[in-house]
Design an enzyme around this catalytic site. Structure first.
Site: not given
Ligand code: OSB
Ligand code: MG
Length: 368
Positions: A136, A162, A164, A189, A214, A239, A263, A291
């Site tokens: 991510s 992925k 953001k 995401d 996402e 999520d 999660k 994550g």
């Molecule tokens: O939305 O999945 C998410 C990190 C912090 C808060 C929310 C998210 C995330 C990530 C990173 O996408 C996931 C990771 O690399 O641990």
């Molecule tokens: Mg997410």
């Protein structure tokens, strides 16, 4: 087993690089690490994925400490527990606070799997020896920087990328990525950055053959997502909206989601995570493990969960070294060519380095 002693530690770990989402930036990782010790002296480890700020969900490091100290730990200490799946039931009178519950339940799953001499993965019913993982990537200052970063992770072999997104960091970003990486599995995401009124904008993402989008809409919504999914070719993956098996069932029945990001902390622990996995498997909804920038302990739990059969899409569990100079477990979690070898030793399968833990600890309290 009977838990006789619990230690809460508040850790602060520097991150190698800041991580930016539509709701804010993390430049250090603050979290609660839980150590639970049973009457035989077996030690289990759990990690709360609550952040220091309530922007992803309402839970924080401090609210978790309060919930653990005043409500959850008293329900567990000195009680006979024959299986970790009972913990959910023991906590059932307490509403939500899933990340706090999950941290303690996770430590109990670790103890249980050690005492039954099996890996946590095996105890959960997992069968994979290796798991596929993606990565991510946060919001960057420019598309050029993002392309460079994506290129590096594609070369490392991560199985999907992925990125953001947020308003003004979406369509052009995804267009450039798809053009630059025509054969890479890519997804976006939004962390709830859009509303149904943005449907026309989100429909433009259908041009880029994304694996999924996402959580585009509100963090507590499953109604508008169902309407949006009617308009989008790209599958929606929820999520933030999914906190339980019941949430998953309702979202699937409404057509709000075609894929679920599980999660462990968000759903209140491994027992509920497995239930959601099983429900999704029966209903042909693929799942993957999300994550929360976890340290090694949370990462080890994610690795174990991902060995279950319906985790058919690469998750967000990247190498420890993607986030931290030095993780708290040995060996660290290593993804090679987008694959992590699942440890076979009893429990979480990684050893917690107490000196390293100590060096990151800013507060600590014991409960007996
Ligand atoms: O939305 O999945 C998410 C990190 C912090 C808060 C929310 C998210 C995330 C990530 C990173 O996408 C996931 C990771 O690399 O641990
Ligand atoms: Mg997410």
């Amino acid at each position: 087993m009977k838990i006789e002693h619990i230690v809460i530690r508040h850790l602060e770990m520097d991150m190698k690089a800041p991580f930016t989402t539509s709701f804010g930036t993390f430049d250090k990782k603050e979290f609660l690490l839980l150590e639970a010790i049973d009457a035989n002296g077996t030690i289990g480890w759990g990690e709360s994925v609550a952040f220091n700020v309530p922007f992803y969900s309402e839970e924080t490091v401090k609210t978790n400490w309060h919930m653990l100290e005043d409500f959850l730990i008293p329900l567990i200490l000195h009680k006979e527990i024959s299986h970790p799946s009972e913990v959910n039931e023991i906590f059932s009178a307490i509403r939500k606070n899933n990340m706090a519950k999950s941290a303690l339940e996770g430590a109990i799953w670790d103890i249980y799997s050690q005492q039954t001499n099996q890996s946590l993965a095996h105890a959960l019913g997992g069968t994979r020896k290796n798991i596929d993982v993606g990565i991510s990537i946060g919001i960057q200052n420019s598309i050029e920087e993002l392309v460079d970063i994506v290129n590096g992770f594609v070369k490392e072999g991560y199985k999907r990328i992925k990125v953001k997104i947020k308003p003004d960091w979406d369509v052009e970003v995804m267009r450039t990525l798809r053009k630059t990486f025509p054969d890479v599995a890519i997804m976006a995401d939004a962390n709830s950055a859009y509303r149904l009124a943005d449907t026309e904008l989100l429909k433009q993402l259908d041009d880029f053959d994304l694996m999924m989008i996402e959580q585009p809409l509100a963090s507590d919504d499953i109604i508008d997502h169902a309407q949006l999914q009617q308009e989008l070719a790209t599958p929606i993956c929820l999520d933030e909206s999914i906190h339980s098996l019941e949430d998953a069932r309702k979202a699937v029945e409404l057509g709000s989601t075609k894929i679920i990001n599980i999660k462990i902390g968000r759903v209140g622990g491994l027992t509920e995570a497995v239930k959601i996995h099983d429900y999704c498997k029966e209903n042909n909804i693929p799942v993957w493990c999300g994550g929360m920038l976890e340290s090694g302990v949370g990462r080890a739990h994610n690795v174990a969960l991902t060995t279950l059969e319906n985790f058919t899409l690469p998750g967000d569990t990247a190498s420890s070294s993607r986030y931290f100079e030095k993780d708290i477990i040995e060996p660290e979690v290593i993804a090679e060519n987008g694959s992590i070898e699942v440890p076979e030793t009893a429990g979480i399968g990684y050893t917690v380095n107490r000196d390293t833990v100590e060096s990151y600890t800013v507060a600590k309290k014991e409960y007996k």
